[in-house]
Design a protein around this motif. Structure first.
Motif, PDB file in Angstrom:
ATOM      1  N   ALA A  78      40.239  19.047  42.923  1.00  0.00           N
ATOM      2  CA  ALA A  78      39.125  18.102  43.060  1.00  0.00           C
ATOM      3  C   ALA A  78      37.796  18.833  43.282  1.00  0.00           C
ATOM      4  CB  ALA A  78      39.390  17.129  44.207  1.00  0.00           C
ATOM      5  N   ARG A  79      37.863  19.992  43.922  1.00  0.00           N
ATOM      6  CA  ARG A  79      36.621  20.747  44.157  1.00  0.00           C
ATOM      7  C   ARG A  79      35.901  21.018  42.830  1.00  0.00           C
ATOM      8  NH1 ARG A  79      38.365  23.475  48.461  1.00  0.00           N
ATOM      9  NH2 ARG A  79      39.391  25.073  47.243  1.00  0.00           N
ATOM     10  N   GLU A  80      36.702  21.281  41.804  1.00  0.00           N
ATOM     11  CA  GLU A  80      36.121  21.571  40.480  1.00  0.00           C
ATOM     12  C   GLU A  80      35.895  20.302  39.664  1.00  0.00           C
ATOM     13  OE1 GLU A  80      35.418  24.713  39.641  1.00  0.00           O
ATOM     14  OE2 GLU A  80      36.174  25.239  41.639  1.00  0.00           O
ATOM     15  N   ASN A  81      36.746  19.307  39.886  1.00  0.00           N
ATOM     16  CA  ASN A  81      36.816  18.207  38.915  1.00  0.00           C
ATOM     17  C   ASN A  81      36.410  16.821  39.395  1.00  0.00           C
ATOM     18  OD1 ASN A  81      38.181  19.605  36.496  1.00  0.00           O
ATOM     19  ND2 ASN A  81      39.433  20.218  38.256  1.00  0.00           N
ATOM     20  N   TRP A  82      36.313  16.631  40.685  1.00  0.00           N
ATOM     21  CA  TRP A  82      35.968  15.275  41.187  1.00  0.00           C
ATOM     22  C   TRP A  82      34.627  14.852  40.593  1.00  0.00           C
ATOM     23  CZ3 TRP A  82      36.883  10.721  43.274  1.00  0.00           C
ATOM     24  CH2 TRP A  82      35.860  10.019  43.910  1.00  0.00           C
ATOM     25  N   ASP A  83      34.634  13.673  39.954  1.00  0.00           N
ATOM     26  CA  ASP A  83      33.423  13.217  39.278  1.00  0.00           C
ATOM     27  C   ASP A  83      33.197  11.739  39.597  1.00  0.00           C
ATOM     28  OD1 ASP A  83      31.378  12.515  37.646  1.00  0.00           O
ATOM     29  OD2 ASP A  83      32.404  12.988  35.753  1.00  0.00           O
ATOM     30  N   PRO A  84      32.225  11.447  40.465  1.00  0.00           N
ATOM     31  CA  PRO A  84      32.017  10.051  40.860  1.00  0.00           C
ATOM     32  C   PRO A  84      31.608   9.156  39.690  1.00  0.00           C
ATOM     33  CG  PRO A  84      30.252  11.453  41.712  1.00  0.00           C
ATOM     34  CD  PRO A  84      31.286  12.366  41.136  1.00  0.00           C
TER      35      PRO A  84
END
Ligand code: GLU
Length: 306
Positions: free
Chosen positions: A284-290
């Motif tokens: 998620a650090r790289e990929n979390w996208d609101p």
């Protein structure tokens, strides 16, 4: 929602310990946690244990153990609303000094009989606004609501406008069982904790204008708000203890976290479902996208496979 002014970002998760944490609340925990991390900010936890008959003994500890098992680590000591009566009294005092508060002697039944259905229960018909009649006993304290519409730009749900007078009316601040209202306590605590960004379920979207109104009266800052879709069952009902939503498994929380990410529109690699929470957070650090979070007030869970 761009990560500006990162250092000053303070987000929070504010569960009510009325039972074990279920999937619906986990979604709010995950979303608010990842947004705080994305901004390099802090993430706080507050127990909303204000309403003694609804609080389940042991639930607050169980929620904290679960957050720990999920590696959703909070950055400051947990605040318990049950220990904050002095702060709520002080706020009430400030509103009284502005002649904004009046005692109300109406029962729920009387309000239901003469009120108009509003956004959140009945709109108070104003019976006690000019003072308690006859030998009526005060059961509660209400806030005198007047003035303009409340408008704000929700980070996920877009522009929101509410006519507080028409849709909500004079709302409760305090009940005679010595219980402060959720609206008052949430506003006082968000301000005390320095919260800059509130990300929570869209079931609270209709409460936000009341909170903004109180913030203005109390002279405290209004945080940014973003309301996540609420998890609903096949009948469109919110998952809750009442609808017997299964609690999240303390021993093995990763699948539920994985599904919470999918519920929030993210696409973690399926291998992560069997891993440890920390692997999911590394992803998620790289990929979390609101931007991928569905812009809806609710979302069904039947297509999720936990
Ligand atoms: N305690 C509320 C709940 O569990 C959340 C309140 C908030 O996030 O403002 O639904």
């Amino acid at each position: 929602m761009s990560p500006t002014a990162s250092r000053s970002y303070i987000g929070r998760f504010a569960p009510s310990p009325t039972g074990p944490l279920h999937f619906g609340s986990l979604v709010a925990a995950v979303g608010s946690f990842l947004e705080a991390r994305r901004h390099g900010g802090r993430w706080l936890v507050r127990m909303e244990d204000l309403d003694p008959p609804r609080v389940m003994p042991g639930a607050a500890d169980a929620i904290l153990r679960l957050l720990d098992a999920c590696e959703l680590h909070w950055d400051r000591p947990v605040i318990y609303q049950s220990a904050r009566a002095d702060a709520y009294h002080a706020a009430l005092h400030g509103l009284r000094a502005q002649e904004r508060v009046y005692p109300c002697g109406c029962s729920r039944r009387e309000i239901a009989d003469s009120g108009i259905a509003g956004l959140d229960g009945f709109v108070y018909p104003g019976t006690c606004r000019q003072g308690l009649k006859g030998d009526r006993r005060a059961r509660a304290l209400r806030l005198r609501v007047d003035g303009p519409f409340i408008a704000f730009d929700d980070g996920l749900q877009g522009p929101i406008v509410q006519d507080l007078v028409r849709d909500v009316g004079d709302f409760l601040l305090y009940r005679s069982e010595r219980i402060f209202s959720y609206q008052l306590a949430a506003v006082v605590d968000d301000a005390a904790q320095g919260v800059t960004d509130v990300m929570r379920g869209a079931d609270l979207l209709d409460s936000t204008p009341r909170q903004i109104y109180l913030q203005r009266l109390l002279g405290v800052p209004t945080p940014r708000y973003a309301h996540l879709p609420v998890a609903v069952d096949e009948r469109g009902e919110k998952l809750s203890k009442q609808t017997l939503a299964a609690p999240v498994d303390l021993e093995c929380p990763t699948p539920a976290l994985f599904e919470a990410l999918r519920f929030l529109g993210q696409a973690p690699n399926v291998d992560l479902r069997r891993g440890r929470p920390r692997d999911l957070w590394a992803w998620a650090r790289e990929n979390w996208d609101p931007m991928r979070v569905p812009r809806a007030r609710s979302r069904g869970i039947k297509d999720l496979f936990f």
